[in-house]
Design a protein around this motif. Structure first.
Motif, PDB file in Angstrom:
ATOM      1  N   HIS A 403      42.485  14.718  81.847  1.00 37.62           N
ATOM      2  CA  HIS A 403      42.993  13.449  82.361  1.00 37.62           C
ATOM      3  C   HIS A 403      44.005  13.475  83.303  1.00 37.62           C
ATOM      4  N   SER A 404      44.132  12.274  83.786  1.00 39.54           N
ATOM      5  CA  SER A 404      44.814  12.162  85.160  1.00 39.54           C
ATOM      6  C   SER A 404      46.246  12.468  85.020  1.00 39.54           C
ATOM      7  N   GLY A 405      46.859  13.511  85.761  1.00 34.96           N
ATOM      8  CA  GLY A 405      48.069  13.926  85.753  1.00 34.96           C
ATOM      9  C   GLY A 405      48.792  14.669  84.230  1.00 34.96           C
ATOM     10  N   THR A 410      41.356  17.697  76.524  1.00 38.35           N
ATOM     11  CA  THR A 410      41.231  17.283  75.346  1.00 38.35           C
ATOM     12  C   THR A 410      39.857  17.666  75.022  1.00 38.35           C
ATOM     13  N   THR A 411      39.528  18.118  73.707  1.00 37.71           N
ATOM     14  CA  THR A 411      38.298  18.321  73.255  1.00 37.71           C
ATOM     15  C   THR A 411      37.383  17.233  72.475  1.00 37.71           C
ATOM     16  N   TRP A 412      36.286  16.923  72.625  1.00 41.88           N
ATOM     17  CA  TRP A 412      35.603  15.584  72.030  1.00 41.88           C
ATOM     18  C   TRP A 412      34.465  16.051  71.170  1.00 41.88           C
ATOM     19  N   ASN A 413      34.190  15.490  70.324  1.00 38.36           N
ATOM     20  CA  ASN A 413      32.964  15.793  69.257  1.00 38.36           C
ATOM     21  C   ASN A 413      31.763  14.927  69.516  1.00 38.36           C
ATOM     22  N   THR A 418      34.034  11.322  68.215  1.00 35.43           N
ATOM     23  CA  THR A 418      35.403  11.245  68.238  1.00 35.43           C
ATOM     24  C   THR A 418      36.297  12.023  68.867  1.00 35.43           C
ATOM     25  N   MET A 419      37.176  11.756  68.981  1.00 41.12           N
ATOM     26  CA  MET A 419      38.302  13.089  69.782  1.00 41.12           C
ATOM     27  C   MET A 419      38.545  14.190  68.973  1.00 41.12           C
ATOM     28  N   LEU A 424      43.904  21.596  74.929  1.00 39.24           N
ATOM     29  CA  LEU A 424      43.871  22.938  75.352  1.00 39.24           C
ATOM     30  C   LEU A 424      44.941  22.953  76.612  1.00 39.24           C
ATOM     31  N   ARG A 425      46.200  23.642  76.207  1.00 42.14           N
ATOM     32  CA  ARG A 425      47.415  23.863  77.039  1.00 42.14           C
ATOM     33  C   ARG A 425      47.496  25.550  77.324  1.00 42.14           C
ATOM     34  N   PRO A 426      47.898  25.621  78.500  1.00 39.68           N
ATOM     35  CA  PRO A 426      48.228  27.391  78.633  1.00 39.68           C
ATOM     36  C   PRO A 426      49.649  27.580  77.861  1.00 39.68           C
ATOM     37  N   PRO A 427      49.657  28.805  77.457  1.00 41.79           N
ATOM     38  CA  PRO A 427      50.643  29.046  76.833  1.00 41.79           C
ATOM     39  C   PRO A 427      52.011  29.266  77.835  1.00 41.79           C
TER      40      PRO A 427
END
Length: 891
Positions: A403-405, A410-413, A418-419, A424-427
């Motif tokens: 996503h912008s900025g 995000t993951t999507w099915n 649906t979302m 997913l964010r680095p630790p």
């Protein structure tokens, strides 16, 4: 200058449903069904309200449609200064020209059509003849028409609202102003007849709704909205006194006319202004459309008079920015737009299209809504790039989007639409201002690589969403922003490119760097063809380089684009590379020869491109366009000469494809007629001169003509027939051992006459008589009809009797040959013509060989047969080649 690209031709556009113009609602009396008509650029679409399935797409006009209305029989669309009348929701049957400025208002009224342009010129047309019945001129300074309405039961009367706030009631038959209403000090934006006679609803630019009695010039009640001007009004006609008022902010308010209060609201019914709202007659259904490219049907079955969304058709409300084919069949296209939604469009039919929705910040949005957070604060920014895989999409999420900025991806099915469950964010990245800029999902569907603007590249597991490591020393793979990440088909190599002008090759599992390639210029994007191992990079200096990942060398360099390269796409076999840029060109590069083989110019700059895995379609998205445009690959259906284009080649401009396929293919499975009388389609006897038509007769009527002798021998009885043991008592018999009938006594004339009349021996059949008559008039319809009605045995008898030995007259053999020649020339009854000719030659070839005129006719007939078979053979070979190619591609 060439007419356009030689490799790709425009096919159709996907994802367009509505624009800012109000829809038109019509009722088909015979089908007993409502239809809604919406404008889309230069054409309009017709949907049935029952399922919101598309029924028809109209032919395109020369300009964009500015106004759209419909009556029981026709659809009227104004484009520029002209008005077109369409029948059957598709064909333009009449055009009305007479305005000098753009037409803004239309109102069908019986056999008349009222139109008003921007200059205040109002014309009443006769719909049937197209002539001007009456012309009225209004001064835009004092009275500028802004709304039209026909009061119920008011014959030949029309009510006009103005931008100055006044209303006028006119008699269009006598051209007289009957009454002027002073108004309410605000511009009139909507006029709508209520279910009650003499009562109309008036919407103003200040948000005020007035229920006014025009006969008494008395205001019955008024309401006030805080959402700006009233864009549309609609009254329920199923016995519930409710009026719906639409607003430019996308809300719809429902007012109770008995209690004179607000009864319900449809908040955020559309993301943009509501163009029109219409209640179905006698049903609790409300239809709305808006500039957000959506058509929605609301049903009023909630407690308290509320409504819920029953069905909808919607595309992107803001231009899409990136697209990609999903799956291996090439039938679905994933698209992400500036509106923040992720949608899937089907190239087969619109009913298979679906929306994956808008991303949310977290799963606790329902709780945050209760705390008073705004609706927009719960939404994620627009998607900048995404990647997908179908290998494990039935087990877990298969789509990952950046996503912008925003740092987290995000993951999507896809199957649940649906979302997904993971962000997913680095630790240890709390407070980090970096953003995700590149993403790639492995072909196995288990892992995803995400590159950040800080130069970091992280690996995640898609099933659990856990972090599985990062590339580079200290977690930095590049010294600048990551512009692209790729993984090969076997999960052996990872390729990353950054703004530091470096291309790095890593081991996927050990995350150790193996090679590094200096690009010279920072890359803008990167694309890997996993089957061939070719890596394409678009650089900031508008150059394209292709790197072979096996040898790790630059193998191709392409120059030619005059603007930023927005996107790239490989053909399924890796032979072509299609690039789109801000110079509004779409170029196709041939990798084996290293040359530009196709180039064409479009109206607006393309920002995204994707080629189907089957190679049949090329999909593009463009600046300020809401649709996804499909281009057919002409090399699959015919011979295309892909010669290298010169360096000074000037591409030709090509118009973007419309909603209707260029070859006027089938639009919808359920096509409906507009008139009450259904005109059944009658198929012509022959479609084209180069085609042939079969007779559709059973094979037993013509396939066994050459084997009649064998059939007779096979069906011969094993024993002779046995005489009946006794005879009826009433038949006279002769005395003797053998029973014999007594013949009737002969007359004296028959006993004396010894002459045998010719008519008693040679009786002429109906076919022979018809053939002789047809030979004189050169029209063989009658004898052909007689032959089609005969079985194999009677037909053989008829053909045997054409010769002189069989009792036929002279010239019948030539007449039959002429009949077969005319049948082959027309292309009709192709199978019967060959079967009849084969049996005819079997019976009369010996006698025909002794006639010079008959031999000349046979030679001419043989040439016609050879020419016809040559054309058919070429068509058969082309079709078989295409089927073989498609089967090989699917396997």
């Amino acid at each position: 200058m060439p007419a356009g690209g030689a490799l790709f031709s425009g096919f159709r556009v996907l994802g367009l449903f509505s624009n800012h113009l109000p829809h038109a609602l019509r009722y088909h009396q015979k089908h007993r069904e409502f239809y809604v008509v919406t404008a889309v650029g230069r054409c309009f679409h017709t949907y049935n309200v029952k399922k919101l399935g598309i029924v028809a797409v109209s032919n395109s006009l020369s300009e964009d449609i500015s106004c759209l209305v419909a009556d029981r029989m026709l659809v009227f669309a104004a484009s520029g200064c002209d008005i077109s009348a369409f029948a059957r929701n598709k064909e333009e049957v009449r055009r009305y020209s007479g305005h000098k400025q753009e037409v803004r208002l239309l109102l069908p009224l019986g056999d008349q059509l009222i139109s008003v342009d921007a200059g205040g010129d109002a014309i009443i047309w006769d719909v049937g003849s197209g002539e001007v019945y009456l012309r009225l001129q209004f001064d835009p300074v004092t009275f500028e028409p802004s709304a039209l309405c026909h009061p119920s039961t008011y014959l030949n009367k029309v009510l006009l609202g103005s931008s100055q706030g006044a209303l006028q009631l006119w008699n269009i038959k006598t051209s007289k102003l009957l009454y002027s209403f002073s108004g309410w000090g605000a511009a009139i934006t909507a006029l709508q007849q209520s279910p009650a006679v003499d009562v109309v609803g008036v919407g103003t630019a200040t948000g005020r709704i007035i229920i006014h009695n025009i006969r008494l010039d008395e205001t019955l009640m008024s309401f006030m909205q805080d959402w700006g001007p009233i864009s549309s009004l609609a009254f329920r006609s199923d016995g519930v006194p409710v009026v719906a008022a639409a607003s430019p902010q996308g809300h719809v308010a429902l007012w109770d006319l008995e209690r004179r209060q607000l009864t319900a609201q449809l908040r955020h019914a559309h993301s943009t202004a509501v163009a029109a709202a219409t209640f179905l007659h006698g049903e609790p259904l409300l239809i709305t459309n808006g500039a957000d490219n959506a058509i929605k049907v609301w049903i009023f079955d909630q407690e308290g008079g509320g409504a819920r969304l029953l069905r909808s058709r919607q595309g992107h409300s803001a231009p899409p920015t990136t697209i990609s084919h999903h799956g291996n069949d090439g039938k679905n296209i994933l698209s992400a737009g500036q509106d923040g939604t992720l949608q899937s469009f089907s190239t087969v039919h619109e009913r298979f299209s679906k929306s994956l929705g808008h991303g949310s910040i977290n799963k606790k949005k329902e709780q945050k809504k209760k705390k008073g957070l705004a609706y927009q604060e719960l939404r994620l920014p627009a998607i900048t790039t995404f990647a997908s895989a179908v290998a494990r999409q039935s087990d877990w999420d298969g789509i990952v989007a950046c996503h912008s900025g925003r740092l987290a991806a995000t993951t999507w099915n896809y199957q649940r639409c649906t979302m997904g469950a993971h962000h997913l964010r680095p630790p240890g990245a709390h407070g980090n201002k970096a953003a995700a800029t590149a993403v790639d999902v492995t072909s196995c569907g288990n892992f995803v690589l995400i590159g950040l603007s800080s130069g970091r590249v992280d690996l995640y597991n898609l099933q659990s969403g856990l972090h599985r490591g990062c590339y580079g020393d200290g977690g930095a793979a590049h010294r600048g922003a990551v512009r692209g990440v790729c993984v090969d088909g076997l999960n052996q190599l990872t390729l990353t490119a950054g703004s530091d002008s470096l291309l790095k090759i890593w081991r996927f599992r050990s995350k150790k760097q193996e090679a590094e390639l200096q690009l010279g210029t920072a890359p803008a994007s990167m694309l890997l063809h996993r089957e061939s191992g070719m890596l394409a990079l678009a650089l900031d200096d508008f150059m394209i380089i292709v790197v072979d990942t096996a040898t790790r060398r630059v193998v191709r360099k392409f120059h030619g684009h005059g603007g930023k390269i927005n996107d790239m796409a490989f053909s399924p076999d890796g032979r072509w590379l299609v690039t789109v840029a801000m110079d509004c060109t779409i170029r196709t590069w041939d990798l084996p020869s290293g040359c530009l083989v196709d180039c064409f110019l479009v109206d607006t700059a393309p920002v995204g491109v994707s080629m189907s895995p089957t190679g049949d379609f090329l999909a593009t998205v463009h600046v300020d366009n809401l649709g996804i445009y499909l281009w057919t690959n002409q090399s699959l259906c015919g011979l295309v000469s892909l010669r290298p284009l010169p360096a000074d080649y000037q591409p030709a401009a090509v118009t973007l494809p419309g909603s209707q396929p260029g070859n006027e293919a089938e639009q919808e499975v359920t096509s409906q007629d507009d008139g009450e009388d259904d005109d059944e389609y009658e198929s012509p006897q022959q479609l084209g001169a180069e085609l042939v038509t079969l007779s559709l007769l059973p094979e037993s009527r013509w396939k066994s003509l050459l084997h009649l002798d064998a059939i007779k021998r096979r069906n011969r009885p094993a024993a002779p027939p046995v005489a009946p043991p006794t005879l009826p008592f009433f038949l006279p018999t002769q005395a003797g051992l053998t029973p014999r009938f007594t013949l009737p006594p002969a007359t004296a004339q028959e006993v004396q006459s010894k002459v045998v009349r010719w008519g008693d021996l040679a009786q002429r059949s109906d076919f022979v008589s018809a053939l002789e008559s047809a030979a004189e008039s050169d029209s063989f319809e009658r004898p052909l009809l007689l032959l089609r009605s005969l079985g194999p045995a009677p037909l053989s008898v008829e053909l045997s009797g054409l010769s002189a030995e069989g009792g036929g007259a002279g010239g019948l053999l030539l007449a039959f040959l002429r009949m077969i020649d005319s049948l082959l020339a027309s292309g009709r009854d192709f199978d019967l013509a060959h079967a009849y000719l084969a049996l005819f030659l079997k019976l009369h070839l010996r006698s025909l060989s002794q006639d010079a005129v008959a031999m000349e006719t046979l030679v001419h007939l043989s040439e016609r047969l050879e020419a016809g078979w040559a054309e058919l053979q070429a068509s058969f070979h082309q079709s078989l080649c295409l089927l073989t190619y498609i089967k090989s591609a699917l396997l």
